[in-house]
Enzyme design. Structure first.
Site: not given
Ligand code: BG6
Length: 504
Positions: A184-185, A247
């Site tokens: 989960d980044h 997230h």
């Molecule tokens: C991803 C989603 O997990 O996270 C995307 O699938 C979203 O739809 C993205 O745009 C948002 O990540 P960050 O790091 O740009 O906030």
């Protein structure tokens, strides 16, 4: 942590965007800092026919565009790229995995013992099939002679509670939990990790961190972009599955968990799991009152025409998929009993910002004519930092209270902040699962989200509110906030020193 001296990374679905934009640039950034093992190589695997050289050229462009270290000596990039290989196979054909095995023996002809990371950047329906096919080739077995075998999988981990359980069970036929790294980044973001340090390395806030002193918690993640070229995926997913189930709930876990007894992967993940298990389940009847969904419609922002969601590529003309969700929830435990928590996330909002806003209760007795709100704002991105708002005496006659703030920005420390993928890839190499999601947490989060999915499915009367692209979502989302005249914290109005940030 002890550095490992050997790691081979095999990326399935390597011709896709993630490899070019995130994975290879992150690996290059680690390489520049000397963080990669002495012996490392990367094998890209997917259907597209590339030679090693063609694939290298393809990822070289990605590094030049997306790496944080692209200014580095070009010779470093040349050296790095030489460790990259490619293999075209039909990932849906079990026999083709023998070719992966052969290619890996070719690449690692010198080494006795290889550590492998399999990175699955493929459609989720292939996850267990790939694990099974690798097992058939004897490539999931790990022991002292072979080295370790780990698999990173990208979200979505399932489409609903049942499919998430099924996926977990299927993977367990081929791998142990200690080999599975569900990425989960958001957990890789420096400022999300800082939530734990901020809470557990300081003694000043923790005594206030509960229902007795906190009025409400808001978590916002807004994006200014629309669905771009991901309409096909997004239309079958929507904001609830795409952002909230993973997230947003992970951030909530960090904000509301109990202090773990030790700073160790399972101890931490046990505590966040308890939060997910304490989320009050919504009755299907409550969904209408507790959750607001919206979809962006066509509009004009600064003279530019923005498409409505239904006009986006690969989106159904009558789609009811939500591009915005705001919800109110409660955590039924001693620390948080009764504190309302509000979460919202959406696309095509006025700006890109992720923040957590903690609003403290007023003083028990007000001595002055006016008062100031005590708020702590944790800015996850951009302008990473912390803002604390409090009241001060307005200089001069009388005792007027004036709102003031203390503001800390990460960029003031001038230290390199690693990207989420750098941090997470390195953690996987080190065998540290702290920032990866455990199977039971995934299921607990789906358990919370499932009644919302069901209510929307069973009751088409529940509205999908339209909101013009470039605005803060449907006005109905404001009505969720308990208390007279209260609205969400709107980031743009409160940001200092950056007027161009966004307009409201
Ligand atoms: C991803 C989603 O997990 O996270 C995307 O699938 C979203 O739809 C993205 O745009 C948002 O990540 P960050 O790091 O740009 O906030």
């Amino acid at each position: 942590m002890k550095k490992i001296d050997n790691c081979k990374i095999i990326i399935f679905g390597a011709s896709g965007d993630l490899t070019k934009r995130k994975l290879i640039p992150a690996l290059f950034d680690l390489y520049c800092q000397g963080e990669l093992p002495k012996e490392f190589s990367i094998l890209g695997v997917s259907r597209t026919e590339y030679s090693d050289e063609e694939f290298r050229k393809h990822v070289d462009e990605g590094v030049k565009k997306y790496s944080e270290r692209k200014e580095n000596d070009p010779k470093l990039l040349e050296k790095f790229i030489k460790n990259i290989y490619y293999l075209a196979i039909d990932t849906a054909k079990a026999d083709d995995y023998a070719k992966v095995k052969d290619k890996m023996s070719e690449i690692s002809k010198e080494s006795q013992k290889d550590n492998y990371i399999y990175y699955l950047s493929t459609p989720p329906k292939l996850y267990s099939f790939i694990a099974e096919s690798l097992q058939k080739q004897g490539m999931t077995e790990q022991n002292d002679q072979t080295g370790w075998r780990r698999m990173i999988i990208e979200k979505p981990f399932g489409y609903d509670l049942d499919s998430a359980k099924k996926l977990n069970q299927e993977l367990f036929n081929f791998l142990k939990e200690s080999q599975i790294y569900r990425i989960d980044h958001y957990l890789g973001k420096e400022t999300v990790q800082n939530i734990m340090v901020f809470r557990f390395a300081n003694s000043i806030f923790e005594p206030l961190w509960n229902q007795k002193y906190i009025e409400r918690i808001e978590i916002t993640s807004s994006e200014s972009i629309g669905v771009e070229d991901r309409g096909g995926y997004y239309d079958g997913s929507g904001a609830l599955r795409d952002m909230i189930q993973n997230h947003m709930l992970q951030i909530l876990g960090m904000i509301t968990m109990e202090p773990p007894s030790v700073f160790e992967a399972n101890a931490i993940r046990n505590e966040t799991l308890k939060v997910f298990q304490s989320l009050r389940q919504m009755n299907k009847e409550d969904v209408d009152k507790m959750v607001i969904r919206g979809q962006y419609t066509e509009s004009k922002v600064k003279g530019e025409k923005l498409k409505g969601y239904r006009e986006e590529k690969d989106v159904a003309a009558e789609s009811k998929t939500e591009t915005f969700v705001a919800l109110k929830l409660f955590i039924d435990n001693w620390r948080w009993g009764g504190t309302p928590i509000y979460i919202r996330s959406g696309k095509r909002l006025p700006t890109r910002v992720t923040e957590v806003v903690i609003t403290f209760k007023n003083t028990p007795h007000n001595l002055f004519k006016n008062s100031a709100v005590n708020q702590l704002i944790m800015r996850i991105q951009p302008h990473e930092g912390l803002l604390l708002k409090f009241g001060m005496k307005n200089p001069g006659a009388g005792f007027d209270v004036k709102a003031e703030s203390m503001d800390f920005h990460y960029d003031e420390i001038k230290e390199y902040v690693p990207t989420a993928y750098e941090r997470l890839l390195l953690d996987c190499m080190m065998g540290d699962q702290t920032l990866y999601t455990r199977h039971d947490a995934v299921e607990a989060c789906w358990t919370f989200v499932q009644p919302i999915i069901d209510a929307w499915k069973e009751n088409p009367e529940i509205k999908v509110y339209g909101y013009p692209a470039g605005t803060w979502g449907p006005m109905e989302a404001d009505n969720l906030i308990e208390g007279e005249d209260l609205t969400w914290h709107y980031p743009c109005k409160n940001l200092t020193n950056d007027d161009s940030y966004c307009e409201l």
